[in-house]
Design a protein around this motif. Structure first.
Motif, PDB file in Angstrom:
ATOM      1  N   VAL A  74      15.477   7.107 -12.923  1.00  0.00           N
ATOM      2  CA  VAL A  74      15.431   8.165 -11.908  1.00  0.00           C
ATOM      3  C   VAL A  74      15.431   7.533 -10.518  1.00  0.00           C
ATOM      4  O   VAL A  74      16.163   7.969  -9.623  1.00  0.00           O
ATOM      5  CB  VAL A  74      14.200   9.079 -12.102  1.00  0.00           C
ATOM      6  N   ALA A  75      14.610   6.508 -10.332  1.00  0.00           N
ATOM      7  CA  ALA A  75      14.563   5.831  -9.035  1.00  0.00           C
ATOM      8  C   ALA A  75      15.938   5.282  -8.663  1.00  0.00           C
ATOM      9  O   ALA A  75      16.366   5.399  -7.509  1.00  0.00           O
ATOM     10  CB  ALA A  75      13.518   4.712  -9.064  1.00  0.00           C
ATOM     11  N   ALA A 117       0.817  -1.216   0.000  1.00  0.00           N
ATOM     12  CA  ALA A 117       0.000   0.000   0.000  1.00  0.00           C
ATOM     13  C   ALA A 117       0.848   1.262   0.000  1.00  0.00           C
ATOM     14  O   ALA A 117       0.378   2.314  -0.387  1.00  0.00           O
ATOM     15  CB  ALA A 117      -0.943   0.004   1.195  1.00  0.00           C
ATOM     16  N   SER A 118       2.103   1.155   0.403  1.00  0.00           N
ATOM     17  CA  SER A 118       2.951   2.342   0.425  1.00  0.00           C
ATOM     18  C   SER A 118       4.096   2.274  -0.585  1.00  0.00           C
ATOM     19  O   SER A 118       5.026   3.061  -0.519  1.00  0.00           O
ATOM     20  CB  SER A 118       3.513   2.559   1.832  1.00  0.00           C
ATOM     21  N   THR A 119       4.018   1.329  -1.544  1.00  0.00           N
ATOM     22  CA  THR A 119       5.084   1.151  -2.528  1.00  0.00           C
ATOM     23  C   THR A 119       4.587   1.458  -3.933  1.00  0.00           C
ATOM     24  O   THR A 119       3.516   1.019  -4.336  1.00  0.00           O
ATOM     25  CB  THR A 119       5.611  -0.305  -2.481  1.00  0.00           C
ATOM     26  N   ASP A 120       5.385   2.208  -4.680  1.00  0.00           N
ATOM     27  CA  ASP A 120       5.113   2.464  -6.087  1.00  0.00           C
ATOM     28  C   ASP A 120       5.569   1.240  -6.869  1.00  0.00           C
ATOM     29  O   ASP A 120       6.745   0.864  -6.817  1.00  0.00           O
ATOM     30  CB  ASP A 120       5.874   3.717  -6.549  1.00  0.00           C
ATOM     31  N   VAL A 121       4.658   0.626  -7.589  1.00  0.00           N
ATOM     32  CA  VAL A 121       4.937  -0.634  -8.275  1.00  0.00           C
ATOM     33  C   VAL A 121       6.007  -0.470  -9.362  1.00  0.00           C
ATOM     34  O   VAL A 121       6.889  -1.313  -9.507  1.00  0.00           O
ATOM     35  CB  VAL A 121       3.639  -1.223  -8.873  1.00  0.00           C
ATOM     36  N   LEU A 144      10.042   2.345  -5.259  1.00  0.00           N
ATOM     37  CA  LEU A 144      10.200   3.328  -4.193  1.00  0.00           C
ATOM     38  C   LEU A 144       8.906   3.408  -3.389  1.00  0.00           C
ATOM     39  O   LEU A 144       7.863   2.889  -3.783  1.00  0.00           O
ATOM     40  CB  LEU A 144      10.490   4.710  -4.780  1.00  0.00           C
ATOM     41  N   MET A 145       8.974   4.108  -2.291  1.00  0.00           N
ATOM     42  CA  MET A 145       7.785   4.416  -1.530  1.00  0.00           C
ATOM     43  C   MET A 145       6.861   5.266  -2.412  1.00  0.00           C
ATOM     44  O   MET A 145       7.345   5.980  -3.300  1.00  0.00           O
ATOM     45  CB  MET A 145       8.227   5.210  -0.297  1.00  0.00           C
ATOM     46  N   ASN A 146       5.554   5.197  -2.196  1.00  0.00           N
ATOM     47  CA  ASN A 146       4.634   6.074  -2.924  1.00  0.00           C
ATOM     48  C   ASN A 146       4.333   7.316  -2.088  1.00  0.00           C
ATOM     49  O   ASN A 146       4.883   7.483  -0.988  1.00  0.00           O
ATOM     50  CB  ASN A 146       3.361   5.321  -3.330  1.00  0.00           C
ATOM     51  N   ARG A 147       3.482   8.190  -2.611  1.00  0.00           N
ATOM     52  CA  ARG A 147       3.154   9.447  -1.933  1.00  0.00           C
ATOM     53  C   ARG A 147       2.607   9.201  -0.531  1.00  0.00           C
ATOM     54  O   ARG A 147       3.000   9.866   0.424  1.00  0.00           O
ATOM     55  CB  ARG A 147       2.159  10.251  -2.764  1.00  0.00           C
TER      56      ARG A 147
END
Length: 177
Positions: free
Chosen positions: A59-60, A2-6, A10-13
């Motif tokens: 970028v990540a 729920a807190s990860t950008d697939v 990275l972590m998401n917003r």
């Protein structure tokens, strides 16, 4: 998850805001950076979204390379990334140089790699301010970096950021916000 950008890992917003707010609640002053890929729409329009995704992963990787495990790093939307670091203000320009250096991105649509750059805005968190306020100041500094030619870091200093023209948003007041 729920807190990860697939896409980037990275972590998401959501994760960025929760983790950074927790650190600020513990009175851990630091620096909020908003980082944006330069000319990203042009990349998507020219090479397609698959190449755009390759660029976002690059970028990540750059963000992982220039930050530490103690930093909070996230993709906060589109081609925009957030970073929260606890470093001396004097260390931020070197971090900005490392962030904004050219990222060569190899992809199938060209023989030469794309020369992707990043622009960044930074704001030292202030006692008693919200994360949203710090992010607005960092975003204003990012806007100035873009306006000043891109591929650079601009830091919000004192109660303003030196920018030749104000952000074209009548609802946004950088001094009050």
């Amino acid at each position: 998850m729920a807190s990860t950008d697939v896409l980037t890992g990275l972590m998401n917003r959501r994760g960025f805001i929760a983790e950074t707010q927790a650190r600020l609640a513990d009175n851990l002053q630091g620096v909020v950076l908003i980082v944006d890929a330069d000319h990203f729409k042009r990349i998507n329009d020219t090479f397609g979204h698959a190449v755009g995704d390759i660029c976002l992963r690059a970028v990540a990787d750059r963000l992982r390379d220039v930050t530490t495990s103690q930093d909070v790093v996230a993709r906060i939307g589109g081609e925009e990334f957030g970073i929260f670091v606890r470093r001396e203000s004097l260390a931020i320009p070197a971090l900005g140089q490392a962030l904004c250096a050219v990222i060569p991105v190899r992809h199938h649509a060209a023989t030469d790699p794309l020369q992707l750059t990043l622009s960044a805005g930074a704001a030292v968190t202030l006692q008693g301010e919200t994360l949203e306020q710090a992010m607005r100041r960092a975003d204003e500094a990012l806007y100035c970096a873009k306006q000043a030619g891109r591929a650079k870091l601009v830091t919000w200093v004192a109660d303003h950021v030196a920018c030749s023209q104000p952000r074209p948003d009548p609802l946004f007041n950088p001094v009050a916000g």
